[in-house]
Each structure stands twice: as C-alpha cells, then as structure tokens.
Design an enzyme around this catalytic site. Structure first.
Site, PDB file in Angstrom:
ATOM      1  N   ASP A  78       0.534  -1.248  -0.002  1.00 28.88           N
ATOM      2  CA  ASP A  78       0.113   0.037  -0.016  1.00 28.88           C
ATOM      3  C   ASP A  78       0.975   1.137   0.060  1.00 28.88           C
ATOM      4  O   ASP A  78       0.303   2.426  -0.618  1.00 28.88           O
ATOM      5  CB  ASP A  78      -1.056   0.067   1.409  1.00 28.88           C
ATOM      6  CG  ASP A  78      -2.121  -0.942   1.044  1.00 28.88           C
ATOM      7  OD1 ASP A  78      -2.006  -2.122   0.703  1.00 28.88           O
ATOM      8  OD2 ASP A  78      -3.373  -0.641   1.317  1.00 28.88           O
ATOM      9  N   CYS A 119       0.867  -8.192   5.348  1.00 25.96           N
ATOM     10  CA  CYS A 119       0.585  -6.824   4.886  1.00 25.96           C
ATOM     11  C   CYS A 119      -0.788  -6.703   4.678  1.00 25.96           C
ATOM     12  O   CYS A 119      -1.559  -7.724   4.705  1.00 25.96           O
ATOM     13  CB  CYS A 119       1.425  -6.442   3.975  1.00 25.96           C
ATOM     14  SG  CYS A 119       3.034  -6.036   4.363  1.00 25.96           S
ATOM     15  N   ASP A 120      -1.427  -5.453   4.497  1.00 25.96           N
ATOM     16  CA  ASP A 120      -2.775  -5.090   4.707  1.00 25.96           C
ATOM     17  C   ASP A 120      -3.805  -5.890   4.147  1.00 25.96           C
ATOM     18  O   ASP A 120      -4.732  -6.370   4.810  1.00 25.96           O
ATOM     19  CB  ASP A 120      -3.010  -3.772   3.868  1.00 25.96           C
ATOM     20  CG  ASP A 120      -1.906  -2.634   4.731  1.00 25.96           C
ATOM     21  OD1 ASP A 120      -1.027  -2.974   5.391  1.00 25.96           O
ATOM     22  OD2 ASP A 120      -2.257  -1.550   4.645  1.00 25.96           O
ATOM     23  N   LYS A 121      -3.761  -6.279   2.716  1.00 29.77           N
ATOM     24  CA  LYS A 121      -4.701  -7.025   2.146  1.00 29.77           C
ATOM     25  C   LYS A 121      -4.695  -8.390   2.106  1.00 29.77           C
ATOM     26  O   LYS A 121      -5.773  -9.347   1.734  1.00 29.77           O
ATOM     27  CB  LYS A 121      -5.203  -6.399   0.853  1.00 29.77           C
ATOM     28  CG  LYS A 121      -5.552  -5.094   0.540  1.00 29.77           C
ATOM     29  CD  LYS A 121      -6.252  -4.369   1.492  1.00 29.77           C
ATOM     30  CE  LYS A 121      -6.305  -2.824   1.729  1.00 29.77           C
ATOM     31  NZ  LYS A 121      -4.924  -2.391   2.346  1.00 29.77           N
ATOM     32  N   CYS A 191       4.872  -2.620   8.678  1.00 27.36           N
ATOM     33  CA  CYS A 191       5.154  -1.304   9.298  1.00 27.36           C
ATOM     34  C   CYS A 191       5.149  -1.258  10.779  1.00 27.36           C
ATOM     35  O   CYS A 191       4.039  -1.848  11.131  1.00 27.36           O
ATOM     36  CB  CYS A 191       4.581  -0.090   8.569  1.00 27.36           C
ATOM     37  SG  CYS A 191       5.410   0.055   6.990  1.00 27.36           S
ATOM     38  N   GLU A 442      -6.823   3.984  -0.560  1.00 27.38           N
ATOM     39  CA  GLU A 442      -6.599   4.460   0.753  1.00 27.38           C
ATOM     40  C   GLU A 442      -5.914   5.635   0.859  1.00 27.38           C
ATOM     41  O   GLU A 442      -4.944   5.909  -0.063  1.00 27.38           O
ATOM     42  CB  GLU A 442      -5.423   3.426   1.226  1.00 27.38           C
ATOM     43  CG  GLU A 442      -5.042   3.542   2.699  1.00 27.38           C
ATOM     44  CD  GLU A 442      -4.311   2.231   3.171  1.00 27.38           C
ATOM     45  OE1 GLU A 442      -4.885   1.221   3.742  1.00 27.38           O
ATOM     46  OE2 GLU A 442      -2.991   2.292   3.123  1.00 27.38           O
ATOM     47  N   SER A 468      -5.863   5.035   5.405  1.00 29.92           N
ATOM     48  CA  SER A 468      -4.665   4.105   5.971  1.00 29.92           C
ATOM     49  C   SER A 468      -4.838   3.789   7.491  1.00 29.92           C
ATOM     50  O   SER A 468      -5.285   4.776   8.215  1.00 29.92           O
ATOM     51  CB  SER A 468      -3.205   4.621   5.534  1.00 29.92           C
ATOM     52  OG  SER A 468      -2.342   4.144   6.237  1.00 29.92           O
TER      53      SER A 468
END
Length: 552
Positions: A78, A119-121, A191, A442, A468
C-alpha cells in the site's frame, strides 16, 4: 478435500507419476499434503523475508509427518501504491488472493493449509480463503518491523508521510526529510505501528486463527521462526482432528476480535476486512456490532498513530494474550471460543500477564472508557461511516463547518498542497468508494498532508473511500452508500454546512429533504474511471463499504 482422492490406488498412479517427476518419494506422496501459501516477494518490506517463515513452517510440517507443498500468493504494498492509480488495486487484490488460493487448494486437493501473509490486504484475503474453503488452516504472519529512530525521535512509516506535508509547508528542508526516509523503516517486517497490517495480524490471533504472539513477535527474531515451526506442527494436528476454520470463525470469535480491536484502536480498515471474512464463513457481521463493542470496551493500549508506542512495545508488554487477559477481567470476551492451538481463548490467555502498564493499561484505568473506533450515521451516511475516534483531536470530536467538495483524491491533495483549505473546513472526497474509485483508494496522502501542515486539529475530512491505518485526525471514511451508488455524499455542494458529532455518533449535512430531492433529480454520475480489465469487472460486482466491500 482429501489428497487421497487423487493419489491413492491404480487411479492415482498418474498423479503419483507427476510427483515422482518433481522428486517426491512414495513416502512423501502418501502423507497428508499441506499447502504452504507463501506471499513472499521483493516489493513489500513485510514480505521480503517470508521465505524464512515458509522454510520454518515446512520444517514443522515435516517434523509432524506431513508433506509441505509451497505455492505463491500475490501481494501489493500500500505504501508504494499510495497516491497514484496503483492504489485502486490493493483492496481489489484481496479478492484475487482469496480466489487464487481457492483455485489452487481445490484443484490439488490439499489436506490443509499454512497461510503466510504479512501486510494489509494479504492477511484478510488469506483468512477469507480459509473460511471459504473450510479445510484445516492456520495463519503464521511474517511479523512487524522494529520502529525507526533518528534525532532522538522514534519513527515509523507515518513519520515520513507526515514529513512530506511538513516539507511542503516549509517546516523542514529536503535533507531533514531524507533523513526521516532513511530511518523510518529500519528493516523488514510489517510497518511498526498499529496500522492495517499489524491490526489484522493481531486480530488473526484474537480470532483464534493464529498462534499466540502471531501479531507481535518481531519479523527478525528467532521467536518468529519458532512460531512458524510450531504453526507447521499445529496444522498436522488440525488435519488429524479435522478442526476446520468455521469451527473457529464463529460469531463469538468475531466478537472477540472486535473487542480486541476496540481496546487498542486498530485501523479503520478492520471494519472492511472482518465483515468480509465473516461473509465467507456464512456470518452476517453488521456495522452495529462494531459500535456496540466499542461502547462497552475500554481503550487500554494507545499505539501509533494514536500514541507513541509501537508493536515491539506491545509485544514486550505481553502482546495480544496479555491485552485479552486484561479485557477478560471485565467479562468482555467469549473465553470458550476455540483456537488453532487446540485450546480455548480462556486457556490461551489464562497465564498471560501485563508486563508494562505504560503500554497496556488496566481496564479500571483506561485511556478512555470506550473503544477506539466509532460508527457514525445520519443523513450523510444512512448506512454508516467509520472514524478512528481515538486519533481525533478533542477539539474536533464535535465540529461544524462548510463543505469543500472534490470528486477525487487527486483534486483534494492538490488543493491541500496549494494551501486553499482553511481552518474549519470539512473536506469531502467522493467517487472514491469500492465502485466509484474503483477499489476504494487508501488516503494517507491527504490525511498526512493535513497533519504535516498542522491542520489536523482544525480540518475534517469525509470520504466514501478509506484511510490508511496510519491516518489520524478527524478522518471519517467508508461513507455508505457511496457516491457512485447515488448516496447522499453525491449531493453535497461547496458551502453546505456539515455537522460532525463523533461522541453522539452522528454525521449530517444541513440539507432539507426537498433540496436533496431536487439535487438527486439533477444528479449525473460520472463515467466509470476504469472501463477495462480486472478493475472494471470488480466495480460491477463490488458492494458498499458497510458490507465489507465483498463481491456479489
């Protein structure tokens, strides 16, 4: 699914022949086949080292009598996709990840899966696949990166994003900005703050689909490698005992995850991902559940971007088990919920102690009595909107101001950088929802620019898009119905007064029903921004944010 269907007896000789050609022995072929779904790549810091996790997980499978078979999953960063057309793809990639795992698992009849995201998705995409397939599965994530340090300050990815805003506002020079960039992300891992990746990794643990400390053990630690080996061993027990994801992903498990989420104010994106996972498990998880859990859950862990602590601090303080143990003192958890450990939540957290009260507070002395996220409704968001209440400045919790309307994120960012936004304004960014974006970009760019320019205590930002996990300020997203579905946000014009009451859970525009009806009659939707390829198909099938932006 059962690999014996394709590999046993005379009819399985063709399949065995293919395995022989790859170098598998008959003994390996005869054992349970465990898919090792590895999202490793060289474009995401959180995924760079996933080969180490996969190797350890395969060792654990082998130690417990299974045959590990590795295959890949895609992953988008992202942070790299941020602020340009690439950001249309991360949320949409969640469905690709889920679909591709389904295709691989069913086509090859795996007996179980070890899912390796970070990570995110990628995390929710893999959990969605586990729920959909309902074969024994376990998640072992790559782990968080350490926080960065420079000039006596603790840094994370949000530091550089806000630094860009400060640079454009004349607050720092280019050398200072580059120094932040060089130090904000000191190594691999997801992160370091409680952004979306770490929120979802922690909630995977709270759901019961990951082992204790899956959300917080550091990426570069021996503990993370041991965790992966243990996950490889545990999948064999899950296969042997026929424990499936839907045995774990129950309504009680989702309530536990939401409660943990509210206690530490995770990313607003969790309100997209948990309903999508629940949907695949056959459970309807309404936005109202999030608000109900928030109202009764004390906010006891204040992590970046809401506070100064990072995931490494949460881990040192006892991690998610300690956080959940603290919540259990108020009877806020379903302790009988089953987990991949083979034990219940209550059994997993019974001996977990809080080791640092500056990081995880007592439920009797929380930062605030209610949780970190809030769901707002009103004539501007009939189906709901989401805000990270814990990251909003006190003076912006209740705010009224004139709308400054933009039909894309890009237009809004340009206006912010050109300093045309005034104190008190309510920025409205629309046609950025799941369908209108498409892909619900985002928006760390606008929020970090506002914060970097020192306006986060004076300006609100509303959108049918999303933010985010690193965003802070009065950033209200997921406004549903979205503009592309002719939601009320499409009717807002410059100068309309918007009333925000976060404690009161309301979001309204001062617009009479007659005036709204007149505007709706004249409303002409814009042409789709993407007309070919995957995103065009995605836009035709995706639902609104309040349902988790799932495909139907």
């Amino acid at each position: 699914m059962n690999s014996n269907r394709i590999k046993e007896g005379p009819s399985g000789s063709a399949v065995r022949s293919l395995f022989y050609g790859m170098g598998y022995t008959r003994s390996e072929i005869d054992r349970p086949l465990i898919g090792i779904v590895n999202a490793q790549n060289e474009i995401i810091p959180g995924h760079m080292l996933l080969d180490r996790i996969a190797a350890a997980a395969k060792t654990g499978v082998l130690m417990s009598g299974g045959t590990p078979v590795e295959f890949p999953a895609i992953g988008i960063c992202d942070g790299i996709a941020m602020g340009h057309q690439g950001m249309k793809y991360p949320l949409a990639s969640r469905e690709l990840i889920c679909d591709s795992i389904e295709a691989m698992a069913v086509a090859h009849q795996f007996d179980g899966l070890v899912l390796i995201p970070n990570c995110d998705k990628i995390v929710p995409g893999m959990l969605m696949a586990a729920a959909r397939l309902n074969i024994p599965s376990i998640v072992v994530s790559g782990g968080p990166m350490r926080a960065g340090h420079a000039g006596g300050k603790t840094l994370d990815f949000n530091s550089i994003m806000e630094g860009i805003g400060a640079y454009r506002n004349g607050g720092i020079d280019e050398d200072e900005l580059e120094n932040i960039a060089e130090n904000a992300c000191p190594g691999c891992g997801s992160c370091s703050g409680l952004f979306t990746a770490n929120s979802m990794n922690c909630l995977t643990e709270a759901l019961g689909m990951g082992l204790p400390y899956n959300g917080t053990a550091l990426c570069d630690s021996g503990e993370r490698i041991r965790l992966a080996k243990t996950a490889g061993m545990r999948i064999m027990a899950l296969v042997q005992n026929d424990v499936k994801p839907r045995d774990i992903l129950t309504p009680a498990a989702f309530q536990n995850a939401i409660t943990a989420d509210m206690a530490m104010a995770g990313s607003t994106n969790t309100v997209l991902h948990l309903p999508a996972i629940a949907h695949e498990a056959g459970i309807d998880l309404d936005l109202s559940v999030f608000d109900e859990r928030s109202r009764c859950t004390p906010y006891i862990a204040k992590l970046s971007p809401s506070g100064v602590h990072h995931i490494e601090d949460l881990h040192a303080a006892g991690g998610i088990p300690a956080l959940m143990n603290e919540l259990s003192k108020k009877g806020l958890l379903n302790e009988d919920a089953l987990t991949v450990t083979g034990h219940t939540v209550g059994e997993n957290i019974a001996r977990a102690e809080v080791k640092d009260r500056s990081v995880i507070r007592s439920v009797d002395e929380p930062y605030r009595a209610q949780g970190g996220l809030a769901v707002l409704r009103g004539n501007l968001a009939p189906d709901g909107a989401v805000v990270k209440e814990s990251a909003v400045a006190p003076e912006m919790l209740v705010h009224s101001g004139p709308a400054v309307v933009f039909d894309s994120e890009d237009e809004a960012v340009t206006a912010i950088w050109n300093k045309t936004i005034r104190k008190g304004d309510v920025i409205v960014i629309r046609y950025e929802g799941p369908k209108g974006g498409p892909g619900m970009r985002e928006m760390l760019g606008p929020t970090s620019s506002i914060a970097g320019m020192g306006l986060d205590k004076d300006v609100a930002l509303l959108t049918d898009g999303r933010f985010s996990g690193a965003s802070r300020g009065a950033s209200i997203g997921h406004i549903s119905p979205e503009a592309m579905n002719k939601g009320p946000i499409a009717l807002v014009e410059n100068g309309d007064l918007i009333d925000i009451d976060i404690p009161g859970r309301t979001l309204n525009v001062r617009l009479t029903e007659d005036e709204a009806a007149k505007r709706r009659e004249k409303l002409i939707l814009p042409e789709p921004k993407v007309k070919t390829g995957y995103l065009a198909r995605y836009a035709r099938m995706v639902t609104s944010a309040n349902t988790g932006a799932v495909l139907k």
